[in-house]
Each structure stands twice: as C-alpha cells, then as structure tokens.
Design a protein around this motif. Structure first.
Motif, PDB file in Angstrom:
ATOM      1  N   ARG A   1       0.861  -1.114   0.018  1.00  0.00           N
ATOM      2  CA  ARG A   1       0.127   0.021  -0.054  1.00  0.00           C
ATOM      3  C   ARG A   1       0.832   1.207  -0.031  1.00  0.00           C
ATOM      4  N   TRP A   2       2.064   1.250   0.822  1.00  0.00           N
ATOM      5  CA  TRP A   2       2.788   2.271   0.993  1.00  0.00           C
ATOM      6  C   TRP A   2       3.397   2.601  -0.604  1.00  0.00           C
ATOM      7  N   LEU A   3       3.659   1.613  -1.360  1.00  0.00           N
ATOM      8  CA  LEU A   3       4.382   1.594  -2.718  1.00  0.00           C
ATOM      9  C   LEU A   3       3.291   2.525  -3.467  1.00  0.00           C
ATOM     10  N   GLU A   4       1.928   2.273  -3.429  1.00  0.00           N
ATOM     11  CA  GLU A   4       0.930   3.051  -4.368  1.00  0.00           C
ATOM     12  C   GLU A   4       0.709   4.135  -3.846  1.00  0.00           C
ATOM     13  N   ASN A   5       0.721   4.396  -2.241  1.00  0.00           N
ATOM     14  CA  ASN A   5       0.192   5.997  -1.654  1.00  0.00           C
ATOM     15  C   ASN A   5       1.357   6.056  -0.533  1.00  0.00           C
TER      16      ASN A   5
ATOM     17  N   ARG B   1       1.932   8.818   0.929  1.00  0.00           N
ATOM     18  CA  ARG B   1       1.302   9.802   1.790  1.00  0.00           C
ATOM     19  C   ARG B   1       2.458  10.860   2.482  1.00  0.00           C
ATOM     20  N   GLY B   2       3.692  10.836   1.992  1.00  0.00           N
ATOM     21  CA  GLY B   2       4.824  11.553   2.705  1.00  0.00           C
ATOM     22  C   GLY B   2       5.677  10.790   3.559  1.00  0.00           C
ATOM     23  N   VAL B   3       5.122   9.426   3.801  1.00  0.00           N
ATOM     24  CA  VAL B   3       6.159   8.536   4.612  1.00  0.00           C
ATOM     25  C   VAL B   3       7.221   8.133   4.032  1.00  0.00           C
ATOM     26  N   SER B   4       8.519   8.390   4.239  1.00  0.00           N
ATOM     27  CA  SER B   4       9.685   7.981   3.644  1.00  0.00           C
ATOM     28  C   SER B   4       9.769   6.541   3.987  1.00  0.00           C
ATOM     29  N   ARG B   5      10.781   5.823   2.988  1.00  0.00           N
ATOM     30  CA  ARG B   5      10.977   4.540   3.342  1.00  0.00           C
ATOM     31  C   ARG B   5      11.418   4.248   4.581  1.00  0.00           C
ATOM     32  N   ASP B   6      12.601   5.179   5.259  1.00  0.00           N
ATOM     33  CA  ASP B   6      13.107   4.855   6.373  1.00  0.00           C
ATOM     34  C   ASP B   6      11.987   4.825   7.646  1.00  0.00           C
ATOM     35  N   GLU B   7      11.081   5.811   7.535  1.00  0.00           N
ATOM     36  CA  GLU B   7      10.010   5.963   8.527  1.00  0.00           C
ATOM     37  C   GLU B   7       9.166   4.980   8.292  1.00  0.00           C
ATOM     38  N   LEU B   8       8.720   3.957   7.024  1.00  0.00           N
ATOM     39  CA  LEU B   8       7.870   2.975   7.184  1.00  0.00           C
ATOM     40  C   LEU B   8       8.744   1.814   7.690  1.00  0.00           C
ATOM     41  N   ALA B   9       9.899   1.545   7.233  1.00  0.00           N
ATOM     42  CA  ALA B   9      10.788   0.690   8.087  1.00  0.00           C
ATOM     43  C   ALA B   9      10.698   0.615   9.701  1.00  0.00           C
TER      44      ALA B   9
END
Length: 231
Positions: free
Chosen positions: A185-189, A191-199
């Motif tokens: 879902r992050w890949l498609e949208n 919403r300003g969240v960086s990869r590091d934040e997601l991780a």
C-alpha cells in the motif's frame, strides 16, 4: 534374469537431440525473461509482449516458440520476480545480533528492494491472479515461502526458551501479511512517509508482536541484547 536390450544408435541420437533441445529451450526462456525484466524497468508493469520482444531483439512470434502463450510468458516473469524477492530475504533465516538488528535487517531488505523495484512488484501483483489461464497466485506463493521460513526461525527460538511452538506458524503468517500489505500500500500511496519511516514503523510492530508472544509464555527478551546463535 534377462536384461533390457540396449537402445539403438538411432534412439540414442533422438534422445540426445531431445535433451539438447530441452536445455536450449530452457536457456532461451531464461534469456527472454531477463529481457522482460529490463522491459518492465523501461516501460512499467503494463509492458506489452511487443516491447518485451523488442528488448530481446526478436520478433514477437519468436517468443512463442519458447512460451505457450502470453500467460505462460507472464507466469515465467512472475516466477522470476518471486525468486528475486525470496532471495533478497535469505539472510533473515539465519539471524544474528540483537532481535531488533535481525528484524531491521529483514525489514530493511524488503522495503529497499520494493522501493528500488516497484514496477517489478506491480507486475507480479498484476499477473499473479490468472485463474482464467490456469495460473498460480505468485504473490501468495511468495508470502507462503517467506512465512514458512519465518516459522522455522520462530520455532527454533520458542523451543530454545522452552515455550510452546504451536503459535509459531500463526505468528509468522500474520507478520508476513502485515508487512506485505503495509509495504504494497505504501508503494502505491506513501502519503509523505519515507522508506526509512516505514521501515521504522514495521520494525516496532514486528518486535511488539513477537515480544507479546514471548511474554505470554513468561519470557522477557531484551530487544537490544544479542540473540543466541541459531542451531
């Protein structure tokens, strides 16, 4: 006891030609799949068969000498993408360091691959559900393979701490579903969240679920203390 007659020279020649053709066909299939991966990177997940053939330097009809149809080619590409994802996570099945370091390594590998190969992952999801063509769900295959490996890791540590290992599979499949659905879902949208934040989010969630499983059995594990070496 009588022995079977030796194959005739003509039969041996026929068998030899069949083996050589099978080997050549498999090699050419791999080459065309490699070309398809490049075409996906260049044209996106909706790449056409014509664009794949152009990348491979052959006519489109030439592809169908090695693939039954477009669905066969798509399935072969999806299988290769699935192999790449699974291989990227291989170090996670032999964790080292602290629990948080092991979790961070696995989450980091997955999110980095996804952010660098987003179109390949989109291609995988687009073509994984091809029931009309008798295909397999490649996304489910990937998640199942990862979850089974993760189950083995969890079983090892639960047994090491003297806990019931029956929950290992449920926890493993649940964590894989959480990570896969969140990252896709992050890949498609994003919403300003960086990869590091997601991780970072995923690392904390994974640890808390595993930590809760341990605490339910009376074990408190320091997330920043080295894990016992895997058996």
């Amino acid at each position: 006891m009588s022995s079977s007659p030796a194959p005739s020279p003509a039969a041996r020649r026929t068998d030899g030609r069949a083996a050589r053709w099978a080997g050549q066909r498999e090699r050419r299939r791999r080459e065309f799949v490699d070309a398809a991966l490049r075409a996906v990177a260049a044209h996106g997940p909706e790449v056409s068969t014509e664009q794949i053939a152009e990348e491979a330097g052959v006519a489109r009809t030439r592809l169908y000498k090695y693939f039954t149809d477009a669905a066969d080619l798509q399935a072969a590409i999806a299988d290769r993408v699935a192999e790449l994802i699974t291989a990227e996570l291989a170090p996670a099945w032999n964790p080292h360091g602290t629990p948080m370091q092991a979790i961070a390594a696995a989450i980091g590998a997955h999110t980095t691959w996804l952010s660098e190969h987003g179109d390949l992952y989109r291609y995988l999801t687009m073509h994984s559900l091809s029931a009309q063509a008798g295909g397999r769900d490649a996304v489910t295959d990937v998640k199942t393979a990862i979850a089974r490996n993760l189950t083995a890791v969890f079983e090892h540590y639960l047994a090491l701490f003297g806990l019931d290992v029956r929950a290992a599979e449920t926890v493993a499949f649940g964590l894989v579903g959480l990570v896969e659905s969140s990252t896709s879902r992050w890949l498609e949208n994003p919403r300003g969240v960086s990869r590091d934040e997601l991780a970072g989010l995923l690392e904390r969630w994974v640890w808390r679920i595993f930590d809760d499983t341990l605490r339910a059995g009376g074990v408190e594990l320091d997330p920043d203390a080295p894990l016992p070496a895997p058996g």
